[in-house]
Enzyme design. Structure first.
Site, mmCIF file in Angstrom:
data_model
loop_
_atom_site.group_PDB
_atom_site.id
_atom_site.type_symbol
_atom_site.label_atom_id
_atom_site.label_comp_id
_atom_site.label_asym_id
_atom_site.label_seq_id
_atom_site.Cartn_x
_atom_site.Cartn_y
_atom_site.Cartn_z
ATOM 1 N N CYS A 46 0.908 -1.208 0.582
ATOM 2 C CA CYS A 46 0.438 -0.598 0.013
ATOM 3 C C CYS A 46 0.829 0.903 0.056
ATOM 4 C CB CYS A 46 -0.930 -0.148 1.194
ATOM 5 S SG CYS A 46 0.021 0.246 2.328
ATOM 6 N N CYS A 48 0.337 3.850 2.355
ATOM 7 C CA CYS A 48 1.549 4.935 3.342
ATOM 8 C C CYS A 48 2.556 3.680 3.439
ATOM 9 C CB CYS A 48 0.033 4.523 4.097
ATOM 10 S SG CYS A 48 -0.448 3.213 4.924
#
Length: 136
Positions: A46, A48
């Site tokens: 992902c 993040c």
């Protein structure tokens, strides 16, 4: 499961910095039983993880105090290893990415995904460095 070509460069961001890649449940179990302090990163594809978690974790290791052992597992790739790692993170729910600090096999500090999302790498590093100051 994510393709190897996608995952390997993301794994390398940590393994090239000295993190042990835990790819089996047995390796996870052995790593988390070690004496001293062990940092465990549940890595992920992902945004993040790419923008905050991995850079923040690496930056956190530039201070005076740091964990004795650096380890990582990859969510959506090393599924059995991740499942074993998550058993040691109770009472926290499954989350990726996340970062856990163990001392003598006991979980002492946890950064869940919601602590990582929306925060810059420097904030992640500062949080971890405060934990290192307390436990390492």
């Amino acid at each position: 499961m994510y393709p190897t070509d996608l995952v390997m460069p993301m794994k390398a961001e940590l393994t090239d910095k000295g993190f042990e890649d835990l790819t089996t449940p047995a390796k996870v179990e052995e790593a988390l039983k070690q004496s001293g302090t062990t940092l465990l990163v549940i890595n992920s594809v992902c945004g993040c993880a790419a923008g905050a978690a991995r850079p923040g974790v690496v930056y956190s290791l530039t201070g005076d105090k740091k964990p004795d052992h650096l380890t990582t597992v990859f969510a959506g790739f090393d599924t059995e290893a991740v499942s074993e790692a998550r058993k040691h993170l109770a009472p926290f729910p499954p989350s990726s990415p996340c970062v856990a600090l163990f001392k003598d096999g006991e979980l002492v500090h946890m950064l869940e995904r919601h602590h990582i999302e929306g925060n810059p790498a420097g904030a992640i590093a500062a949080n971890l460095q405060a934990a290192y100051d307390e436990y390492c």
